[in-house]
Design an enzyme around this catalytic site. Structure first.
Site, PDB file in Angstrom:
ATOM      1  N   GLN A 108      14.112  -1.665   1.497  1.00  0.00           N
ATOM      2  CA  GLN A 108      13.091  -1.302   0.993  1.00  0.00           C
ATOM      3  C   GLN A 108      13.293  -1.099  -0.458  1.00  0.00           C
ATOM      4  OE1 GLN A 108      10.933   2.349   2.737  1.00  0.00           O
ATOM      5  NE2 GLN A 108       9.165   1.801   1.402  1.00  0.00           N
ATOM      6  N   HIS A 114       4.257  -0.877   2.306  1.00  0.00           N
ATOM      7  CA  HIS A 114       3.539  -2.003   2.109  1.00  0.00           C
ATOM      8  C   HIS A 114       3.799  -3.142   3.037  1.00  0.00           C
ATOM      9  CE1 HIS A 114       7.275  -1.677  -0.070  1.00  0.00           C
ATOM     10  NE2 HIS A 114       7.515  -3.094   0.046  1.00  0.00           N
ATOM     11  N   LEU A 115       2.711  -3.689   3.487  1.00  0.00           N
ATOM     12  CA  LEU A 115       3.090  -4.896   4.374  1.00  0.00           C
ATOM     13  C   LEU A 115       3.253  -6.151   3.481  1.00  0.00           C
ATOM     14  CD1 LEU A 115       1.658  -2.707   6.121  1.00  0.00           C
ATOM     15  CD2 LEU A 115       0.419  -4.725   7.239  1.00  0.00           C
TER      16      LEU A 115
HETATM   17  P1  5GP Z   1      10.356  -4.066  -0.579  1.00  0.00           P
HETATM   18  O1  5GP Z   1      11.581  -4.596  -0.978  1.00  0.00           O
HETATM   19  O2  5GP Z   1      10.409  -2.704  -1.091  1.00  0.00           O
HETATM   20  O3  5GP Z   1       9.819  -4.353   0.841  1.00  0.00           O
HETATM   21  O4  5GP Z   1       9.251  -4.975  -1.234  1.00  0.00           O
HETATM   22  C1  5GP Z   1       8.923  -4.767  -2.705  1.00  0.00           C
HETATM   23  C2  5GP Z   1       8.380  -5.766  -3.180  1.00  0.00           C
HETATM   24  O5  5GP Z   1       7.461  -5.452  -4.339  1.00  0.00           O
HETATM   25  C3  5GP Z   1       9.209  -6.976  -3.513  1.00  0.00           C
HETATM   26  O6  5GP Z   1       8.921  -8.169  -3.028  1.00  0.00           O
HETATM   27  C4  5GP Z   1       8.926  -7.241  -4.921  1.00  0.00           C
HETATM   28  O7  5GP Z   1       8.968  -8.427  -5.676  1.00  0.00           O
HETATM   29  C5  5GP Z   1       7.330  -6.578  -5.134  1.00  0.00           C
HETATM   30  N1  5GP Z   1       7.220  -5.944  -6.480  1.00  0.00           N
HETATM   31  C6  5GP Z   1       8.028  -5.099  -7.416  1.00  0.00           C
HETATM   32  N2  5GP Z   1       7.521  -4.708  -8.245  1.00  0.00           N
HETATM   33  C7  5GP Z   1       6.212  -5.399  -8.498  1.00  0.00           C
HETATM   34  C8  5GP Z   1       5.137  -5.582  -9.668  1.00  0.00           C
HETATM   35  O8  5GP Z   1       5.338  -4.801 -10.457  1.00  0.00           O
HETATM   36  N3  5GP Z   1       4.134  -6.087  -9.127  1.00  0.00           N
HETATM   37  C9  5GP Z   1       4.125  -6.989  -8.135  1.00  0.00           C
HETATM   38  N4  5GP Z   1       3.087  -7.802  -7.812  1.00  0.00           N
HETATM   39  N5  5GP Z   1       4.890  -7.014  -7.282  1.00  0.00           N
HETATM   40  C10 5GP Z   1       6.028  -6.288  -7.433  1.00  0.00           C
END
Ligand code: 5GP
Length: 130
Positions: A108, A114-115
């Site tokens: 994460q 988030h999903l």
């Molecule tokens: P995690 O790794 O926490 O499960 O996923 C976070 C996701 O958020 C990642 O896939 C990353 O690409 C996306 N993300 C991070 N910052 C932004 C942003 O500013 N805008 C958008 N649309 N996605 C983001």
């Protein structure tokens, strides 16, 4: 991905500050919006891992799945319904994957629940080591 995402996940942590996703929900950071209602918001991932990759987030700033409370039960169900509705809207008629990453080992990087909804191509399974 993935090394970059793994590296980010090593240092990311919950914070008292507004998350980047709260800023997206509030319109302070632009996004490609997929859906919005009073409880949920969905938008395309900035770093898509498949032809279709969007995120469904609660407006309530829950940090992560391991921090949910029994009082979040309705909201968590709602997020799944929104994922299903948006997947149809995005044309994912052949199926898709829903992923929730939790904490460091779960990779994460953004501490706002988030999903991930991922599809638009044949995905592999299992996601060994990834
Ligand atoms: P995690 O790794 O926490 O499960 O996923 C976070 C996701 O958020 C990642 O896939 C990353 O690409 C996306 N993300 C991070 N910052 C932004 C942003 O500013 N805008 C958008 N649309 N996605 C983001």
């Amino acid at each position: 991905m993935a090394e970059n995402e793994q590296a980010k996940a090593q240092t990311a942590s919950p914070s008292a500050e507004e998350s980047i996703f709260t800023k997206i929900i509030n319109g302070q950071i632009p996004c490609k919006k997929v859906y919005e209602d009073d409880q949920a918001f969905a938008f395309h991932d900035i770093n898509a891992t498949a032809p279709v990759h969007f995120l469904v987030v609660p407006k309530k700033p829950i940090t992560q799945l391991s921090a949910v409370d029994p009082s979040d039960e309705q909201l968590l169900g709602h997020l799944m319904l929104v994922a299903s509705k948006c997947a149809k809207q995005e044309g994912l008629d052949e199926g898709y994957r829903v992923v929730v990453n939790d904490g460091k080992h779960g990779c994460q990087s953004v501490y706002h629940l988030h999903l991930h909804v991922i599809g638009g191509k044949q995905l592999g399974w299992p996601p060994t080591g990834n």
